[in-house]
Design a protein around this motif. Sequence first.
Motif, PDB file in Angstrom:
ATOM      1  N   ALA A  21      -8.666 -24.907 -29.985  1.00 56.61           N
ATOM      2  CA  ALA A  21      -9.553 -25.895 -30.613  1.00 56.61           C
ATOM      3  C   ALA A  21     -10.898 -25.273 -30.964  1.00 56.61           C
ATOM      4  N   GLY A  22     -11.451 -24.484 -30.051  1.00 56.33           N
ATOM      5  CA  GLY A  22     -12.726 -23.834 -30.309  1.00 56.33           C
ATOM      6  C   GLY A  22     -12.664 -22.878 -31.490  1.00 56.33           C
ATOM      7  N   ALA A  23     -11.585 -22.099 -31.557  1.00 51.51           N
ATOM      8  CA  ALA A  23     -11.416 -21.156 -32.656  1.00 51.51           C
ATOM      9  C   ALA A  23     -11.259 -21.894 -33.984  1.00 51.51           C
ATOM     10  N   ALA A  24     -10.514 -22.987 -33.978  1.00 56.49           N
ATOM     11  CA  ALA A  24     -10.312 -23.768 -35.203  1.00 56.49           C
ATOM     12  C   ALA A  24     -11.626 -24.326 -35.724  1.00 56.49           C
ATOM     13  N   LEU A  25     -12.454 -24.837 -34.838  1.00 54.81           N
ATOM     14  CA  LEU A  25     -13.762 -25.361 -35.240  1.00 54.81           C
ATOM     15  C   LEU A  25     -14.641 -24.258 -35.826  1.00 54.81           C
ATOM     16  N   ALA A  26     -14.609 -23.084 -35.182  1.00 55.77           N
ATOM     17  CA  ALA A  26     -15.421 -21.959 -35.667  1.00 55.77           C
ATOM     18  C   ALA A  26     -14.938 -21.483 -37.037  1.00 55.77           C
ATOM     19  N   LEU A  27     -13.622 -21.450 -37.223  1.00 61.15           N
ATOM     20  CA  LEU A  27     -13.073 -21.025 -38.511  1.00 61.15           C
ATOM     21  C   LEU A  27     -13.406 -22.014 -39.623  1.00 61.15           C
ATOM     22  N   GLU A  28     -13.687 -23.264 -39.240  1.00 62.90           N
ATOM     23  CA  GLU A  28     -14.122 -24.265 -40.220  1.00 62.90           C
ATOM     24  C   GLU A  28     -15.598 -24.118 -40.562  1.00 62.90           C
ATOM     25  N   GLY A  29     -16.317 -23.258 -39.822  1.00 62.69           N
ATOM     26  CA  GLY A  29     -17.724 -23.016 -40.125  1.00 62.69           C
ATOM     27  C   GLY A  29     -18.700 -23.526 -39.084  1.00 62.69           C
ATOM     28  N   VAL A  52     -14.154 -14.037 -32.467  1.00 58.60           N
ATOM     29  CA  VAL A  52     -14.016 -14.911 -33.629  1.00 58.60           C
ATOM     30  C   VAL A  52     -15.423 -15.247 -34.113  1.00 58.60           C
ATOM     31  N   ASP A  53     -15.659 -15.108 -35.410  1.00 59.90           N
ATOM     32  CA  ASP A  53     -16.979 -15.406 -35.967  1.00 59.90           C
ATOM     33  C   ASP A  53     -17.409 -16.831 -35.612  1.00 59.90           C
ATOM     34  N   ARG A  54     -18.672 -16.977 -35.224  1.00 62.83           N
ATOM     35  CA  ARG A  54     -19.307 -18.256 -34.892  1.00 62.83           C
ATOM     36  C   ARG A  54     -18.778 -18.875 -33.596  1.00 62.83           C
ATOM     37  N   LEU A  55     -17.930 -18.145 -32.873  1.00 64.51           N
ATOM     38  CA  LEU A  55     -17.443 -18.633 -31.577  1.00 64.51           C
ATOM     39  C   LEU A  55     -17.976 -17.742 -30.463  1.00 64.51           C
ATOM     40  N   MET A  56     -18.706 -18.352 -29.542  1.00 60.96           N
ATOM     41  CA  MET A  56     -19.210 -17.629 -28.375  1.00 60.96           C
ATOM     42  C   MET A  56     -18.539 -18.191 -27.125  1.00 60.96           C
ATOM     43  N   VAL A  57     -18.047 -17.300 -26.283  1.00 61.91           N
ATOM     44  CA  VAL A  57     -17.428 -17.715 -25.019  1.00 61.91           C
ATOM     45  C   VAL A  57     -18.222 -17.091 -23.886  1.00 61.91           C
ATOM     46  N   GLU A  58     -18.666 -17.936 -22.984  1.00 60.82           N
ATOM     47  CA  GLU A  58     -19.491 -17.466 -21.875  1.00 60.82           C
ATOM     48  C   GLU A  58     -18.859 -17.873 -20.550  1.00 60.82           C
ATOM     49  N   ALA A 176       3.139 -19.328 -31.302  1.00 62.92           N
ATOM     50  CA  ALA A 176       1.766 -19.060 -31.761  1.00 62.92           C
ATOM     51  C   ALA A 176       0.738 -19.247 -30.655  1.00 62.92           C
ATOM     52  N   TYR A 177       0.974 -20.197 -29.769  1.00 66.11           N
ATOM     53  CA  TYR A 177       0.026 -20.416 -28.664  1.00 66.11           C
ATOM     54  C   TYR A 177       0.030 -19.236 -27.692  1.00 66.11           C
ATOM     55  N   ARG A 178       1.207 -18.697 -27.437  1.00 64.12           N
ATOM     56  CA  ARG A 178       1.302 -17.551 -26.524  1.00 64.12           C
ATOM     57  C   ARG A 178       0.783 -16.272 -27.185  1.00 64.12           C
ATOM     58  N   GLU A 179       1.104 -16.107 -28.461  1.00 60.66           N
ATOM     59  CA  GLU A 179       0.708 -14.881 -29.152  1.00 60.66           C
ATOM     60  C   GLU A 179      -0.800 -14.781 -29.341  1.00 60.66           C
ATOM     61  N   MET A 180      -1.493 -15.928 -29.306  1.00 59.44           N
ATOM     62  CA  MET A 180      -2.947 -15.910 -29.464  1.00 59.44           C
ATOM     63  C   MET A 180      -3.597 -14.963 -28.464  1.00 59.44           C
ATOM     64  N   PHE A 181      -3.073 -14.921 -27.243  1.00 57.41           N
ATOM     65  CA  PHE A 181      -3.674 -14.083 -26.209  1.00 57.41           C
ATOM     66  C   PHE A 181      -3.133 -12.650 -26.237  1.00 57.41           C
ATOM     67  N   PRO A 186      -5.823 -16.927 -33.624  1.00 55.04           N
ATOM     68  CA  PRO A 186      -5.725 -18.342 -33.248  1.00 55.04           C
ATOM     69  C   PRO A 186      -4.626 -19.036 -34.050  1.00 55.04           C
ATOM     70  N   PRO A 187      -4.001 -20.069 -33.476  1.00 57.58           N
ATOM     71  CA  PRO A 187      -2.940 -20.803 -34.190  1.00 57.58           C
ATOM     72  C   PRO A 187      -3.365 -21.335 -35.546  1.00 57.58           C
ATOM     73  N   SER A 188      -4.623 -21.764 -35.668  1.00 57.96           N
ATOM     74  CA  SER A 188      -5.093 -22.327 -36.932  1.00 57.96           C
ATOM     75  C   SER A 188      -5.164 -21.273 -38.039  1.00 57.96           C
ATOM     76  N   LYS A 189      -5.167 -19.996 -37.657  1.00 57.01           N
ATOM     77  CA  LYS A 189      -5.146 -18.909 -38.631  1.00 57.01           C
ATOM     78  C   LYS A 189      -3.739 -18.360 -38.804  1.00 57.01           C
ATOM     79  N   ALA A 190      -2.995 -18.279 -37.694  1.00 58.92           N
ATOM     80  CA  ALA A 190      -1.636 -17.738 -37.746  1.00 58.92           C
ATOM     81  C   ALA A 190      -0.683 -18.680 -38.461  1.00 58.92           C
ATOM     82  N   GLU A 191      -0.899 -19.992 -38.302  1.00 56.18           N
ATOM     83  CA  GLU A 191      -0.007 -20.977 -38.900  1.00 56.18           C
ATOM     84  C   GLU A 191      -0.835 -22.070 -39.595  1.00 56.18           C
ATOM     85  N   THR A 192      -1.617 -21.662 -40.558  1.00 58.41           N
ATOM     86  CA  THR A 192      -2.484 -22.603 -41.266  1.00 58.41           C
ATOM     87  C   THR A 192      -1.667 -23.691 -41.957  1.00 58.41           C
ATOM     88  N   GLY A 193      -1.977 -24.939 -41.632  1.00 59.95           N
ATOM     89  CA  GLY A 193      -1.328 -26.066 -42.290  1.00 59.95           C
ATOM     90  C   GLY A 193       0.098 -26.331 -41.862  1.00 59.95           C
TER      91      GLY A 193
END
Length: 225
Positions: A21-29, A52-58, A176-181, A186-193
Amino acid sequence: MIVVFASSKGGVGKSTTCAAAGAALALEGARVLILDLDQNRTVHRWSQKFPVDRLMVEAATADNFTSIFKSRHGAGDFDHILIDLAGARELTMQKAIARADLVIIPAQASEPDIREALVIAGDIRDIEETATRKIPYRLLLTKMYPLRTRVSDFAFNELARLGLPMFKTVLVERTAYREMFLNGEPPSKAETGKGAGLEIATLLDEIEEIIDPMSHAQHALQAAE
């Protein structure tokens, strides 16, 4: 928005859903911060390998969560803050839930997972009394089989009986969920739409509708024009 992913049980897809979800939001800008409080640091380790651009994980701990949250939230540098809680019921869970615009409770279609989700839902209602405000929450069924089974039928019937609010979206057990790691995509990039990407997009639509129904209605109207 501040979205908390909470479960006192491991293996329910909590960190995976938060990262996707975080990656998808970041990919949306959007500018997104994920605070990783999970003891396994799954999301934080993934972000270190595959930024991922615009995504920070702390990474955060029970001791420094409050100070980190106040600092990051107060600075106003992020559009969304997602919090991946530890898989345990402890004080930090209460602190995070008290600040949430929405709490997502991931669970598989099994009796133990549903029972644990019910416990978290009870905790949220207790926290509402102290916070003196309603804290929206939804159960999210994860790792579902594509076809209905007796197990999934039990889950839906049990959730209806218990009256637990849940997302219409369910997350199917997908590669796609497993391959993300593994490959960082991210799934939203690997399987857009489609597939996992479509599931995450639909989930984010539901989240927006719950947190800000007016804004969601405006976006839906603009999309229809």
